[in-house]
Design a protein around this motif. Sequence first.
Motif, mmCIF file in Angstrom:
data_model
loop_
_atom_site.group_PDB
_atom_site.id
_atom_site.type_symbol
_atom_site.label_atom_id
_atom_site.label_comp_id
_atom_site.label_asym_id
_atom_site.label_seq_id
_atom_site.Cartn_x
_atom_site.Cartn_y
_atom_site.Cartn_z
ATOM 1 N N UNK A 1 36.781 49.076 46.552
ATOM 2 C CA UNK A 1 37.803 49.989 46.028
ATOM 3 C C UNK A 1 38.506 49.467 44.776
ATOM 4 N N UNK A 2 38.256 48.203 44.396
ATOM 5 C CA UNK A 2 38.920 47.660 43.216
ATOM 6 C C UNK A 2 38.355 48.227 41.926
ATOM 7 N N UNK A 3 39.009 47.893 40.810
ATOM 8 C CA UNK A 3 38.611 48.454 39.507
ATOM 9 C C UNK A 3 37.159 48.131 39.176
ATOM 10 N N UNK A 4 36.692 46.926 39.598
ATOM 11 C CA UNK A 4 35.315 46.535 39.318
ATOM 12 C C UNK A 4 34.414 46.790 40.525
ATOM 13 N N UNK A 5 34.936 47.495 41.543
ATOM 14 C CA UNK A 5 34.173 47.734 42.761
ATOM 15 C C UNK A 5 33.339 49.001 42.682
ATOM 16 N N UNK A 6 32.618 49.281 43.781
ATOM 17 C CA UNK A 6 31.718 50.433 43.809
ATOM 18 C C UNK A 6 32.423 51.762 43.555
ATOM 19 N N UNK B 1 43.297 58.527 42.439
ATOM 20 C CA UNK B 1 43.616 58.053 43.786
ATOM 21 C C UNK B 1 43.742 56.541 43.756
ATOM 22 N N UNK B 2 44.890 56.059 44.171
ATOM 23 C CA UNK B 2 45.105 54.618 44.151
ATOM 24 C C UNK B 2 44.902 54.050 45.558
ATOM 25 N N UNK B 3 43.881 53.233 45.702
ATOM 26 C CA UNK B 3 43.610 52.613 47.003
ATOM 27 C C UNK B 3 43.979 51.133 46.956
#
Lengths: 274, 278
Positions: B122-127, B137-139
């Motif tokens: 869920x991060x900025x560099x994640x899938x 959507x901020x996770x």
Amino acid sequence: MPRTILPGFRLAMGCTLLYVGVIVLLPLAALVWQAADLGWARFVTVVTGDRALAAFRVTVFSALGATAINAVFGLALAWALVRYDFPGKRLLDALVDVPFALPTAVAGVALTALFAGNGWYGQFLEPLGIKVAYAPLGIVAAMTFTSLPFVVRSVQPVLEDLTADVEEAAETLGAGQARIFAGVIFPAIFPAFLAGCSLAFARSLGEFGAVIFIAGNQPFRTEIAALLVFIRLEEYDYPAAAAIASVMLGAAFLMLLAVNAIQLWSLRWTRSAA
Amino acid sequence: MSAKRRPRVGDGPVFRPALLAFVMLGAALLIVGPLLIIFVEAFKAGLGIYLSNLAAPDTVHAIGLTVLTALVAVPVNVAFGIAAAWAIAKFEFPGKGLLTALVELPFSISPIVAGVAYLFVYGAQGWFGPTLDALGIKVMFAYPAIVLASLFVTAPFVAREILPVMQQQGSDEEEAALSLGASGWRTLWSVTLPNVRWALLYGAVLTNARVMGEFGAVSVVSGSIRGVTNTLPLQIELLYQDYNAPGAFAAATVLAGIALLTIVAKLVVERMDPDRAG
């Protein structure tokens, strides 16, 4: 396929698989993916770098120390709880669960306060030249605390099931107490004991919260692997964080396999003994 | 546990008291000491200071966030635990051992590893990070990530408590209820769950304690934003690093209290449930 008339197999199974997939497997897959993205050569360079190797070494040796302490203390504790009646036995039994129930961060601040130079324990230990807080021993202390219940809870039920007749038979054959323990009792509880030790070791390898408060966190000396992952994240060095975390994940899988193998073995062990 | 029995191995007049003394001393130093010092340090400056430390706005916010996390994570994992235990205990299927191992997997994984893993989803560099970001959507570094990490860490607790009880009880009572015309849900609600109620309750209590106390996984995914995404354990760390030990210990008493209540719940459950009494 299910032979029972009970309904809900598909629903329960579907929910379980979906949940395990999304909550557990998806993130782990993402982590491995990130680490694989590095390529083998860079992965090896990262996880065999000086600082990473030092962190792995600190983690493994501290976990071994904590496990050794808990092997002795846990066995003694299980023995006392099963074999002896004494006032406060129920309380002691309940206290064994404290390390599981107490949040690791809380344990960390409490242990640091105890072992600090002016703390309840530290004031006696430091004049003796034993430094625990902000030293390698502190890591061992924190890991010992958080993994304390494993050996006790693994050995306790097996010890409870041991009947007196085998011991009596050995006694009539003329075996002394130490001989009976080494030859009859210890072999019977050994698989459970080993499983408990493995669980304690595995837990210690991954411990973070309790350790970082007390360790002092000096690179190469008191920096554990979990903390190095965290530091790499804070430096936005995500590939390195992924690589080191993957090594920890691999170690966790290996320990899980080991524990399962021991439990299978112990099952056969008890069956062949029966 | 007969009162009169022949002396067994380890009952010798020297060994027994020596072992008991060793165990008592060890338990006092290793378990009672840490518990005690939390309360001693928290109340050292007096009750007034303790209360004002607890009432500090950031600490109050952290308590609120922690409770809010538990309010979502505990019911979700109770539902998951029931579904998993139902599937594993009541049916035969290939790969059952593997599924059980998967359900228990989070136990073996370091919370830090779990936190990092979530970052890569869920991060900025994640899938999914960029997609979620585009959708606004901020996770990551927000409430959803805290809940997700807590779900991961506590996923096995309820299943592990109720599964052995369900397996031991078999399915006879459920089959009787069904043959009398009860629906599946009715059977679950009126037969299965009452039969496992104590184990279920303890599983939920344990889940709650662990959710409220989770540190490693949450510290990675929450971003530890003061007064925004700091849960109570993170707040303890923050206060401690600010050299505000009394504040940290005051916050720690809340979690230590929850831990003690969890242990009391276990004792009550063991007393109420003859099957589990050790």
